[in-house]
Design an enzyme around this catalytic site. Structure first.
Site, PDB file in Angstrom:
ATOM      1  N   SER A 183      16.462  10.359  52.069  1.00 47.73           N
ATOM      2  CA  SER A 183      15.529  11.351  51.540  1.00 47.73           C
ATOM      3  C   SER A 183      14.195  11.213  52.242  1.00 47.73           C
ATOM      4  CB  SER A 183      15.333  11.139  50.044  1.00 47.73           C
ATOM      5  OG  SER A 183      14.633   9.924  49.854  1.00 47.73           O
ATOM      6  N   LYS A 184      13.440  12.294  52.165  1.00 50.60           N
ATOM      7  CA  LYS A 184      12.122  12.312  52.793  1.00 50.60           C
ATOM      8  C   LYS A 184      11.265  11.158  52.284  1.00 50.60           C
ATOM      9  CE  LYS A 184      11.298  16.705  52.126  1.00 50.60           C
ATOM     10  NZ  LYS A 184      10.991  18.040  51.945  1.00 50.60           N
TER      11      LYS A 184
END
Ligand code: GLU
Length: 501
Positions: free
Chosen positions: A258-259
């Protein structure tokens, strides 16, 4: 069988993500391998979050990776090319409206007047009853009179697609046979909002159908959308494309990438000096393998061998160490002139950021290539490795200057003696690596010092750091005058710090 048509359908709501790049790559490879067509379609319906800058980032970085498309937008905000234009979803709304009308006319979809409050109450009741969320069917069987009443109350309907009971299945080209009971997909689902805008599920299918996509190759996160898409393809009377769901990309701890937790923007890897060759090589191995031990593959090599059979089902671990290793391998393979050309922008950036005081010329870089090419993990690391060459002054930390086994007095003696050896040896030393080393070794031996300690003190004195290319190559690159001046400055720094102590 018609030639395959595949697509990538990014939404310009963020920069090009590693996962999107991997999906684009696999589609591109599939098209190249099969003589098919690779289409890029921008799913730009999220007006609140789309930006031209993200569009630019996506198109530009795909180009940078070498992933070209046969049909689609030429540039951010620019023209499209291809027989199925336009390739921006927002410009295809007439198609979406027509398809919704058609489904309404055939009663495969119906107007839904439920308010957000009603739907919210349904959801809460289902939660309380431990039921999976689903549409209760309030508007599914309204009589024409009931509809007119609601319309008269100025309620604008959304459009909902009817889902019959049954099983939807497909043969996934990666995952094998997959089946979903329609009871588990949440009942009749929305395809058009009350403001007339199509939902993702609907727009994507209408566009994939009208663009004649034959294969939908996308991330596994979309697998639960696929039953809805299949029902819609059927309702639209369109042949159902083949599906291939690519494994998720996972962090080393097997959590979803994920970011928040990982660096996911391709642009960031680019800015750190990863080569497109290395990144594409790495991305191709995120879920696919050659079936052999070979790891270093060019885009052309991969395109010649890619197949969906060798795509794995299980999650693909994003191993940054492997990426760095591959990047090093690709840097070693570059022609010197090519490497120079690629390094210069990074040295420009070092200069802009004040890390070096001037940018070297290509001529100055050329003789350094043999000593740095083997050592660079990324293009951006050139500044760390040899930036001392283009700094007017290096900052020397006395604590680092004194080698571990030495004290300050020995270090001062060592530096003074080294200065002497370098500046005034009887036969003037040609400033060449091979000729500098023997007298310095002789000096260490004569004084009973370990050569490594002496060399470390000199290294830190002239470069400010402990890790550099081989010492004598570094001295030659600096030139005699700068070496002597820096040794003098280091002696001075150490003396002052001793006085202060
Ligand atoms: N715009 C969607 C996405 O970026 C496309 C999904 C699909 O390939 O169907 O996730």
């Amino acid at each position: 069988m018609p030639a395959p048509r595949v697509r990538i359908a990014p939404s310009p709501t963020g920069p090009l993500h590693i996962g999107t790049a991997r999906t684009a790559l696999f589609n591109y490879l599939y098209a190249r391998r099969t003589g098919g067509t690779f289409v890029l379609r921008l799913e730009d319906t999220d007006l609140a979050r789309n930006t031209i800058a993200f569009e630019e980032d996506i198109l530009e970085n795909l180009h940078w990776l070498g992933i070209g498309w046969d049909e689609g937008p030429d540039s951010a905000g620019g023209e499209d090319h291809g027989p199925y234009a336009p390739y921006r979803q927002m410009q295809r709304t007439a198609d979406h409206v027509a398809a919704a009308k058609d489904l309404l006319a055939r009663d495969l979809a119906y107007p839904c007047y439920c308010t957000p409050e009603e739907l919210d109450a349904d959801r809460k009741a289902q939660e309380a009853a431990h039921e999976a969320p689903h549409y209760v069917g309030r508007c599914a069987n309204l009589t024409p009179e009931e509809r007119s009443e609601r319309e008269a109350a100025a309620k604008r309907p959304a459009v909902r697609f009817r889902v019959e009971q049954g099983v939807v299945g497909w043969h996934d080209l990666v995952r094998g046979d997959v089946e979903f009971d329609t009871a588990n997909i949440g009942g009749d689902f929305l395809i058009v909002r009350s403001d007339g805008s199509p939902l993702y599920h609907f727009a994507v299918v209408v566009d994939d159908a009208s663009m004649e996509m034959t294969h939908i190759i996308r991330g596994e996160d979309h697998i639960s959308n696929t039953p809805k898409h299949i029902l819609l393809f059927e309702a639209l009377g369109h042949e159902i494309p083949k599906f291939a769901h690519l494994p998720l990309i996972l962090n080393p701890d097997r959590t979803k990438m994920s970011k928040r937790k990982s660096q996911t923007a391709v642009a960031d890897y680019r800015a750190q000096g990863f080569l497109p060759e290395a990144l594409v090589n790495f991305l191709s191995l995120l879920g696919w393998s050659t079936g052999t031990e070979e790891e270093i593959l060019s885009l052309d090599d991969i395109a010649g061998r890619f197949d969906l059979e060798h795509v794995q089902k299980g999650g693909a671990i994003f191993d940054k160490d492997r990426l760095e290793w591959l990047n090093g391998q690709w840097i070693r393979k570059l022609e010197p002139e090519d490497l120079i050309e690629r390094l210069l922008p990074f040295l420009e950036a070092d200069h802009q950021a004040g890390r070096i005081d001037r940018v070297p010329t290509a001529e100055e870089l050329r003789p350094l290539i043999p000593i740095i090419q083997e050592r660079l993990p990324t293009l951006a690391s050139a500044g760390d490795l040899v930036g001392f060459l283009w700094q007017d002054k290096v900052t020397v930390d006395p604590a680092v200057l004194v080698p571990k086994r030495w004290d300050a007095a020995t270090t001062l003696a060592g530096l003074r003696a080294a200065r002497e050896t370098i500046s005034s040896s009887t036969a003037p030393i040609d400033f060449e690596a091979d000729e500098l080393e023997p007298p310095m070794r002789a000096l260490a031996e004569a004084r009973g010092w370990k050569a490594g300690d002496l060399f470390m003190a000199v290294r830190v004195a002239v470069t400010g750091r402990t890790a550099t290319p081989p010492l004598f190559d570094s001295l030659v690159a600096l030139g005699r005058d700068r070496v002597l001046a820096r040794i003098d400055a280091a002696i001075d720094t150490l003396e002052r710090s001793e006085d202060a102590a």
